[in-house]
Design a protein around this motif. Sequence first.
Motif, mmCIF file in Angstrom:
data_model
loop_
_atom_site.group_PDB
_atom_site.id
_atom_site.type_symbol
_atom_site.label_atom_id
_atom_site.label_comp_id
_atom_site.label_asym_id
_atom_site.label_seq_id
_atom_site.Cartn_x
_atom_site.Cartn_y
_atom_site.Cartn_z
ATOM 1 N N PRO A 339 1.258 -0.738 0.058
ATOM 2 C CA PRO A 339 0.398 -0.399 -0.331
ATOM 3 C C PRO A 339 1.141 1.413 0.580
ATOM 4 C CG PRO A 339 0.123 -1.240 2.485
ATOM 5 C CD PRO A 339 0.832 -1.828 0.971
ATOM 6 N N GLY A 340 0.518 2.420 0.040
ATOM 7 C CA GLY A 340 1.003 3.794 0.066
ATOM 8 C C GLY A 340 1.396 3.951 1.689
ATOM 9 N N TYR A 341 3.094 3.256 1.840
ATOM 10 C CA TYR A 341 4.362 3.179 2.626
ATOM 11 C C TYR A 341 4.480 4.708 2.564
ATOM 12 C CZ TYR A 341 4.109 -2.075 2.968
ATOM 13 O OH TYR A 341 3.483 -3.403 3.362
ATOM 14 N N ALA A 342 4.353 5.317 2.047
ATOM 15 C CA ALA A 342 4.938 6.661 1.942
ATOM 16 C C ALA A 342 4.651 7.557 3.369
ATOM 17 C CB ALA A 342 4.950 7.016 1.147
ATOM 18 N N LYS A 343 3.145 7.141 3.424
ATOM 19 C CA LYS A 343 2.358 7.592 4.673
ATOM 20 C C LYS A 343 2.208 7.073 5.936
ATOM 21 C CE LYS A 343 -1.112 8.734 1.272
ATOM 22 N NZ LYS A 343 -2.325 8.090 0.584
ATOM 23 N N MET A 344 3.092 5.882 6.103
ATOM 24 C CA MET A 344 3.696 5.111 6.737
ATOM 25 C C MET A 344 4.493 5.947 7.572
ATOM 26 S SD MET A 344 4.597 1.809 7.573
ATOM 27 C CE MET A 344 6.457 1.459 7.889
#
Length: 369
Positions: A339-344
């Motif tokens: 998924p959008g890991y950059a938002k983790m």
Amino acid sequence: MFGTLGKLETARLMRDLGSSCGGFEDIGMRMEGEIIVPHGGDGEGEQLTETAPFQQTESLVVGYALTPKKKNSFLQPKLEVLARRKGICFVAIDLNRPLSEQGPFDVVLHKLLGKEWQDVIEDYQQKHPEVTVLDPPGAIQRIHNRQSMLQGLADLNLSDCSGSIFVPKQMVVLKDSASSADKVVEAGLKFPLVAKPLWIDGTAKAHQLFLAYDRRSLAELDPPLVLQEFVNHGGVMFKVFVVGETIKVVRRLSLPNISNCEKAKVDGIVKFPRVSCAAASADNVDVDPSIAELPPKAFLEALVKELRILLGLRLFNVDMIREHGSKNVFYVIDINYFPGYAKMPDYEQVFVDFFHNMAQAKQKKIHCK
Ligand SMILES: O=P(O)(O)O[C@H]1[C@H](O)[C@@H](OP(=O)(O)O)[C@H](OP(=O)(O)O)[C@@H](OP(=O)(O)O)[C@H]1O
Ligand SMILES: Nc1ncnc2c1ncn2[C@@H]1O[C@H](COP(=O)(O)OP(=O)(O)O)[C@@H](O)[C@H]1O
Ligand SMILES: [Mg+2]
Ligand SMILES: [Mg+2]
């Protein structure tokens, strides 16, 4: 001399020269010149130059096949710099050339759609069992269908009892949504229903959801889709990110509860706004603590432990909601591959540790032989 080598050759050279010589990462740094690490975590705001100290030992070559959007969000300079310090190098896979002629890779990281790619990667994994493919295409395939993605979840036997896990009641409509109305009643599904496209195919349409308030409105929907009961959850959801052994959970805003009054008054279908994919977390919003409280840690650990096995994935996230008014009754409503890991939070360090552990495990294996 090294300035003329490509990233892959450099990484190979680092490995071939072995781990006893310090400063091999220096070679990589010299090639790239000066890199500014934007913010956060290890190396915050730091200006990394060729003189930056390294303590790397093993090296790992990660070949990646990602969409341009994914590459931009995931392969941030900070990730590459932190990775390089540990001897981890990311190399783009050329989709126009046979995969087996590229590399050699230690890891193949991929998120691309289509049968053709699936065949390529399956064939490659067969020929190169020594390479870690993240993740196996067959396992990813299951996540591309909103029915199969949730199968088996409600039967999980969790070792921690501080919470319980369910999936909303749902049914699949393959064609003719008008005639599905009777089946919905037969199946005991209660309106309003969330209508979700059955297939996750990488398009925005796959994420266009509708709320159907009554039987008649079903005719307006476009199959194939799943019809899923809407579960009141107080407008907050939890995104549980998994990277190998690591779990990180964030709160996101979601849809508010639907009151009985609204259920009685509203009919037809309503487009779902994509509130929960916004980067803004629900952390600073004034919500009842009983709604916003994160799921218990031990419960999440027990759940993810089972999910890793059930799904056969190492890179995924689970969207969860807490049933409104309950202490810890959770529903899984969505699972996403890579998924959008950059938002983790702190995702760069989490991934570096993940790959570094792989490199160490590989090294150990070699020494044990
Ligand atoms: O389904 P939800 O819960 O919204 O989560 C989505 C899915 O994982 C998307 O992948 P897919 O379309 O395969 O389901 C992913 O897009 P990409 O993997 O294309 O980046 C999004 O990343 P962001 O767009 O970065 O948020 C992520 O937010
Ligand atoms: N069964 C449900 N009950 C309540 N809200 C839901 C339900 N399913 C989805 N939602 C809301 O819709 C959002 C998007 O649904 P989701 O299944 O996660 O699809 P996507 O793959 O497009 O993210 C969720 O994050 C949540 O806010
Ligand atoms: Mg989702
Ligand atoms: Mg999703």
